[in-house]
Design an enzyme around this catalytic site. Sequence first.
Site, short mmCIF file in Angstrom:
data_model
loop_
_atom_site.label_atom_id
_atom_site.label_comp_id
_atom_site.label_asym_id
_atom_site.label_seq_id
_atom_site.Cartn_x
_atom_site.Cartn_y
_atom_site.Cartn_z
N HIS A 1 17.27 -37.20 -7.39
CA HIS A 1 16.57 -37.75 -6.21
C HIS A 1 15.07 -37.47 -6.28
O HIS A 1 14.40 -37.48 -5.26
CB HIS A 1 17.19 -37.18 -4.93
CG HIS A 1 18.62 -37.60 -4.76
ND1 HIS A 1 18.99 -38.88 -4.42
CD2 HIS A 1 19.76 -36.92 -4.97
CE1 HIS A 1 20.31 -38.97 -4.39
NE2 HIS A 1 20.81 -37.79 -4.73
N LYS B 258 13.47 -14.98 -10.48
CA LYS B 258 13.31 -13.83 -11.38
C LYS B 258 12.38 -14.20 -12.53
O LYS B 258 11.49 -13.47 -12.89
CB LYS B 258 14.70 -13.44 -11.91
CG LYS B 258 14.94 -12.01 -12.13
CD LYS B 258 15.39 -11.23 -10.91
CE LYS B 258 14.45 -11.31 -9.76
NZ LYS B 258 14.83 -10.66 -8.57
N LYS C 132 6.23 -4.51 -3.83
CA LYS C 132 7.66 -4.19 -3.72
C LYS C 132 8.15 -4.32 -2.28
O LYS C 132 9.25 -4.76 -2.03
CB LYS C 132 7.90 -2.77 -4.22
CG LYS C 132 9.36 -2.32 -4.22
CD LYS C 132 10.16 -3.11 -5.22
CE LYS C 132 11.64 -2.81 -5.19
NZ LYS C 132 12.41 -3.85 -5.89
N TRP D 80 -3.25 -2.62 -1.21
CA TRP D 80 -2.94 -3.99 -1.59
C TRP D 80 -3.66 -4.86 -0.56
O TRP D 80 -3.34 -4.81 0.62
CB TRP D 80 -1.43 -4.19 -1.52
CG TRP D 80 -0.93 -5.49 -2.05
CD1 TRP D 80 -0.83 -5.85 -3.37
CD2 TRP D 80 -0.41 -6.58 -1.30
NE1 TRP D 80 -0.29 -7.10 -3.46
CE2 TRP D 80 -0.02 -7.58 -2.23
CE3 TRP D 80 -0.24 -6.83 0.06
CZ2 TRP D 80 0.53 -8.79 -1.83
CZ3 TRP D 80 0.31 -8.04 0.46
CH2 TRP D 80 0.68 -9.01 -0.49
N GLU E 180 17.98 -17.74 -7.64
CA GLU E 180 17.64 -16.36 -8.00
C GLU E 180 17.15 -16.28 -9.45
O GLU E 180 16.16 -15.60 -9.75
CB GLU E 180 18.85 -15.45 -7.76
CG GLU E 180 18.67 -14.00 -8.17
CD GLU E 180 17.52 -13.28 -7.44
OE1 GLU E 180 16.96 -13.83 -6.49
OE2 GLU E 180 17.19 -12.16 -7.87
N ARG F 206 4.65 0.14 -5.95
CA ARG F 206 4.56 -0.65 -4.72
C ARG F 206 3.56 -1.79 -4.86
O ARG F 206 3.52 -2.68 -4.02
CB ARG F 206 4.16 0.25 -3.55
CG ARG F 206 5.23 1.26 -3.17
CD ARG F 206 4.68 2.30 -2.21
NE ARG F 206 4.44 1.76 -0.89
CZ ARG F 206 5.29 1.82 0.11
NH1 ARG F 206 6.46 2.40 -0.06
NH2 ARG F 206 5.00 1.31 1.28
N ASN G 299 -1.53 1.92 6.25
CA ASN G 299 -0.71 0.78 5.82
C ASN G 299 -0.39 -0.05 7.05
O ASN G 299 -0.06 0.51 8.10
CB ASN G 299 0.62 1.25 5.21
CG ASN G 299 0.45 1.86 3.84
OD1 ASN G 299 -0.66 1.85 3.31
ND2 ASN G 299 1.52 2.38 3.29
N GLY G 300 -0.44 -1.37 6.92
CA GLY G 300 -0.15 -2.23 8.07
C GLY G 300 -1.39 -3.04 8.43
O GLY G 300 -2.33 -3.13 7.63
N CYS H 145 0.82 -1.21 0.00
CA CYS H 145 0.00 0.00 0.00
C CYS H 145 0.85 1.27 0.00
O CYS H 145 1.95 1.28 0.54
CB CYS H 145 -0.87 0.03 1.25
SG CYS H 145 -1.75 -1.49 1.51
N GLU I 95 8.59 -14.94 -11.31
CA GLU I 95 7.79 -13.83 -10.77
C GLU I 95 7.34 -12.86 -11.86
O GLU I 95 6.28 -12.28 -11.76
CB GLU I 95 8.51 -13.09 -9.63
CG GLU I 95 9.72 -12.31 -10.04
CD GLU I 95 10.40 -11.61 -8.86
OE1 GLU I 95 9.72 -11.18 -7.94
OE2 GLU I 95 11.65 -11.50 -8.90
C1 F6R Z 1 12.16 -10.65 -5.83
C2 F6R Z 1 12.09 -9.69 -4.73
C3 F6R Z 1 11.66 -10.19 -3.40
C4 F6R Z 1 12.40 -9.45 -2.27
C5 F6R Z 1 11.81 -9.85 -0.91
C6 F6R Z 1 12.54 -9.20 0.23
O1 F6R Z 1 12.56 -10.03 -7.02
O2 F6R Z 1 12.35 -8.52 -4.89
O3 F6R Z 1 11.83 -11.57 -3.29
O4 F6R Z 1 13.76 -9.76 -2.34
O5 F6R Z 1 10.46 -9.50 -0.87
O6 F6R Z 1 12.47 -7.81 0.16
P1 F6R Z 1 13.48 -6.89 0.92
O7 F6R Z 1 14.84 -7.14 0.35
O8 F6R Z 1 13.00 -5.50 0.66
O9 F6R Z 1 13.42 -7.26 2.36
#
Ligand code: F6R
Length: 610
Positions: free
Chosen positions: A506, A487, A605, A75, A483, A27, A101-102, A2, A490
């Site tokens: 396995h 990437k 985000k 959100w 990773e 966000r 927010n929260g 949010c 997502e």
């Molecule tokens: C993936 C991504 C997320 C963040 C995760 C942690 O591309 O960005 O997996 O890495 O939500 O976020 P932070 O680093 O802000 O704690």
Amino acid sequence: MCGIVGYIGGKAAAPLLLDGLKKLEYRGYDSAGIAVVNNGSIHAAKERGRLSALCSLTGDGKSISGHLGIGHTRWATHGEPNHVNAHPHISIGGMVALVHNGIIENYSELKQFLIKNGYSFVSETDSEVAAQLIDYYYKRQHDPVEAVRLAEKRFAGSYAMGIVFADREDEFIALRKDSPLIIGLGEGENFIASDVPALLKHTRRIIRLGERELAVIRKDGVTIFDKDSNTVKREPVMVTWDADSAEKGGYDHFMLKEIMEQPDAVRRTIAPRIQHGRVELGLKRITEAAIRSIERVYIVACGSSYHAGMVARYAIEKYARIPVTCELASEFRYIEPMIGSNTLVIIISQSGETLDTLFALREAKKRGAHVLSIVNVVGSSIAAESEDVLYTWAGPEIAVATTKAYSTQLVLMELLAVYLGRVRGHVDERLEGELISALSELPSIIEKLLEDQAGLKALAAESYMQRDIFFMGRNIDYALALEGSLKLKEISYIHSEAYAAGELKHGTISLIVPGTSVVAICTYAPLLDKMVSNIREVKARGASVIAIAAGEEHRGKTGANHEIILPGCADIALPCASVVPLQLFAYYTALMKGCDIDKPRNLAKSVTVE
Ligand code: F6R
């Protein structure tokens, strides 16, 4: 997650709020709304879906007049994303409007209390309960600060709030605990926001509201109170980001822009930490004596930050010879971690606001560990609560999928491993010099990797119709496989899994059928032969393999259908180089599929809920 904006001043509030919310779109959100105070009443507009719908509804804000207002992108957490559950929430009678927010965890209990006192509710949200509770106290106290504080005493949970009152056209209230909120200081106008980009167009003078602080925002000044009602004096900080760096800068997507910014981001992160041929981190509280006595390290993070932690584990064990455990932040509090005063807990977070990570940090502190954070956002909650903090100087990251923040986490963790190794006597001057020069070459290696993207575009064109894509690697390449897979899935929504290459047989190898795509990361030379065997295994089942290897001497040696060959570099620099083709592969695959790359569905985000 949010977004919040708030404004008081001489300009029309509604267009300004909508513009601020646009800057927070990155966000992630599923509905949006604004509320403006004018002539003793609150005028609100809300819409489900994209902000453009709210702009159409209000004629870009022109249909709502007034010079004081709050806005929100939501959100969904409590209740589905719809018009009724969207913020701002307005109390019955229309006296109080609130954006939040929260999560108010005890909202059901508070709701019962309010129902007994004659209140009724239209939404399923915890935030509406907060608005009505403030209204309940405002009716009794008729003082905004008192009313908010009395309500706050009954809140359990996390909150960043902007609160307006129908009969107060000269001030509004901001309040926070656990969720971020900033104040922007202007000339004859002031702002609040959940993040900096919303304010950059108007001001660079920012105050971060501290834990449980409440601010009264007027057009000619701001007064901040701590939780005990003492006035807090805090100088604003100047945000140096240029407005452009929070925009797309000519690229089609923030994600591509941020991928391209990696050479600079990595350079900025490394350069100030190399002094006279040594790694100097400038830790303020964790002393060298404390570092020498460390017996165990936990690295705690979520998502990509956790993957950066997995790479770091190899480096810290190798150079500093300390046992390292990598834990997901959401699990950390529940595993009874074995922590004492000789434990170092390293928290990694781009946003510095991820709630699971913040709670893990608090748990580590409670148990007496040294806590060091690796954070991108200056002054964020995780940075503020850590014993020591090292910033990744990646700059603002707007795309939901992290790229430049991840690579700066990698290099900073590698520098940390070298530093810990030196302090503990395992890295001598010669080795430190070699490792530093290997890391210092990274920006130009990444630049070279970014020069020609045609090969990766072609691979993406071949792969984007796939249903599943598997990633495999060993050692640091396994952490990279995780990773690369994250990437890809997502942003492209292609199902993907990552495996330690030796583990595939396995179980998972049963999923490999003719035509399955496998990305094999084999940059780590000591294990190249083993990876070649694993590539053979999957090819024998009909897989089509893309191999990523390092060093021209390995060209044509992997046995894969396609090869991406990185420039040869030292092990310590490899992960940061290898992630670049993985990011580009994910980006171009998602592009071919026509996905919403910067705002993938269901993702946010900054994840400020548990
Ligand atoms: C993936 C991504 C997320 C963040 C995760 C942690 O591309 O960005 O997996 O890495 O939500 O976020 P932070 O680093 O802000 O704690």
